[in-house]
Motif scaffolding. Sequence first.
Motif, short mmCIF file in Angstrom:
data_model
loop_
_atom_site.label_atom_id
_atom_site.label_comp_id
_atom_site.label_asym_id
_atom_site.label_seq_id
_atom_site.Cartn_x
_atom_site.Cartn_y
_atom_site.Cartn_z
N GLY B 33 -4.73 2.67 3.63
CA GLY B 33 -3.77 2.62 2.73
C GLY B 33 -2.23 2.45 3.24
O GLY B 33 -1.28 2.68 2.64
N ARG B 34 -2.38 2.01 4.43
CA ARG B 34 -0.96 1.67 5.30
C ARG B 34 -1.00 0.38 5.59
O ARG B 34 -0.45 -0.35 5.14
N ALA B 35 -1.73 0.00 6.82
CA ALA B 35 -1.67 -0.93 7.40
C ALA B 35 -2.83 -2.09 6.75
O ALA B 35 -3.52 -1.63 5.57
N GLY B 36 -2.87 -3.43 7.07
CA GLY B 36 -3.98 -4.31 6.51
C GLY B 36 -4.77 -4.71 7.41
O GLY B 36 -5.86 -5.72 7.02
N ALA B 44 -9.90 2.90 4.21
CA ALA B 44 -9.79 3.20 3.03
C ALA B 44 -10.82 2.80 1.95
O ALA B 44 -10.75 3.65 1.05
N GLY B 228 2.41 4.19 1.19
CA GLY B 228 1.89 2.83 1.77
C GLY B 228 2.22 1.74 0.64
O GLY B 228 1.71 0.60 0.88
N VAL B 229 2.70 2.16 -0.61
CA VAL B 229 2.88 1.11 -1.44
C VAL B 229 4.58 1.33 -1.92
O VAL B 229 5.06 2.42 -2.06
N LEU B 230 4.94 0.13 -2.46
CA LEU B 230 6.42 0.17 -3.22
C LEU B 230 7.40 0.79 -2.29
O LEU B 230 8.17 1.76 -2.67
N SER B 231 7.04 0.66 -0.98
CA SER B 231 8.05 1.23 0.24
C SER B 231 9.36 1.02 0.07
O SER B 231 10.29 1.97 0.56
N ALA B 232 9.97 0.03 -0.73
CA ALA B 232 11.43 -0.11 -0.87
C ALA B 232 12.01 0.84 -1.77
O ALA B 232 13.29 1.07 -1.68
N GLU B 239 1.90 5.37 -9.94
CA GLU B 239 0.37 5.09 -10.28
C GLU B 239 -0.24 6.16 -9.27
O GLU B 239 -0.11 6.62 -8.12
N TYR B 240 -1.49 6.71 -10.07
CA TYR B 240 -2.23 7.48 -9.14
C TYR B 240 -3.23 6.70 -8.52
O TYR B 240 -3.79 5.68 -8.73
N PRO B 241 -3.97 7.50 -7.30
CA PRO B 241 -3.40 8.70 -6.79
C PRO B 241 -2.50 8.75 -5.85
O PRO B 241 -1.93 9.78 -5.76
N GLU B 242 -1.89 7.80 -5.55
CA GLU B 242 -0.70 7.57 -4.68
C GLU B 242 0.52 8.67 -4.93
O GLU B 242 1.18 9.18 -4.23
#
Lengths: 73, 382
Positions: B33-36, B44, B228-232, B239-242
């Motif tokens: 859940g970090r890089a691609g 993941a 790992g999401v919406l980093s800005a 959102e769950y679970p993050e």
Amino acid sequence: MKKLSVRVGSVTYALKAKQVLQQNGILASVRKTPSAKANEGCGYAVVVERTPENVGAILQRAGIACKEMKWIE
Amino acid sequence: MIYFDNAATTYPKPSCVSLAAQRAILNFGANPGRAGHRMAVETAQRVFETRCAAASFFGLPHSENVIFTKNCTEALNLVLHGLASDGGHFVCSALEHNAVVRPLETLRLRGKADWTAAQIGETTAQTVENFRKCLREETIAIVCTGASNVFGHVLPIADLAALAHSYGKYMIVDAAQTAGLLPIDMQKQGIDFLCVPAHKGLYGIMGVGMLLQNCRAELEPLQQGGTGVLSAQLTQPKEYPERLECGTLNVSGILALGAGLSFVQKTGIETIFRAETNWITRIRETLWEMPAVQQYTPVHPAEDAYVPLLSFNIRGLDSEETAARLSEQGIAVRAGLHCAPLAHRAYGTFDSGTVRICPSVFTNEKDVKRLLNSVFQIAKSI
């Protein structure tokens, strides 16, 4: 060939979207969003190669919110 | 060593669990859940598969509502602190572990929420009535262990969940001693939040737990950080679970948990329960024949009334001294208060503590004979 990229909320939702689509016979893969919106930052998308029109409906039925759908090369 | 400390953590682990942890380190070493890149996405994927397996195992319809934590205690803290509101109140049982009681007492000392412990009755109806009497208008939830970690007493979770819901309250269950031993179906039993350790009855390794949520509540995260999401954004995503899982996950522990879940499913919960109950019944009956040994639970309890563990003392010997002497003979048990002072007060063993015996699916005839012989020899020597 054009592919459909469906941006979702997180890697978990991207993997869930991939699972749901595959259960519906649609091949999909998970990618980090190539050009996330500047005000959001990192994100994940599920990419569908052959695009049936019901992708959005399938994901919606599974409770997966699509943040953005766009064609990519 | 002969190991009877399985209520603290099961040992040994199934070989599939050790292998899964090893494979995770060797093959899934990227941060999920970090890089691609390929390994990050594959890692993941494996984490996601464990999430799905856990959701299915506990009757939870939405896998994204499986939150990985570092242990059951963190899961309990997450839900208790996450639900607490000013002037709120919680009801727990009189058998709770400090994993429940200390967060509740912390909330009380901070003036955030009060709590009340309900006594356990002779019957399910009495227990439910005792809980009902503790409910207040401002009560947020009933939080209850599935079974006492000291005496094994099973609590009527489905009945208590029905009570909680009839008053519009949440039902939180600490499944530290029941996950993998008793069937748990969150939907059928009406459990809103289930807190689970990986390393006990699910035969995973230490360092992983789970919070499973089966309701619409939006928990406040215990901590904030990278997801790992919406980093800005400078705030946690919704959102769950993050939302509740910031920082790097324990991937080897999570994949080992997946193997543990698979092991328990293949072996069968009922088979495991039956095997361990047979051992504990034999131990209990033999100890009852030793006059110097004191026990605190019935010699022939109803089969579904207790999980397979028991507490005892040798008269005239401190519980820690008994455990030390057993350790000298190569037998591992736990003595003292077992982080559950309320339970010891309820059973009148607060001053002495107890010695706890808990078998696992790997316990065998030789282990039980050695244990019983050692207890007999120690008791005879007093």
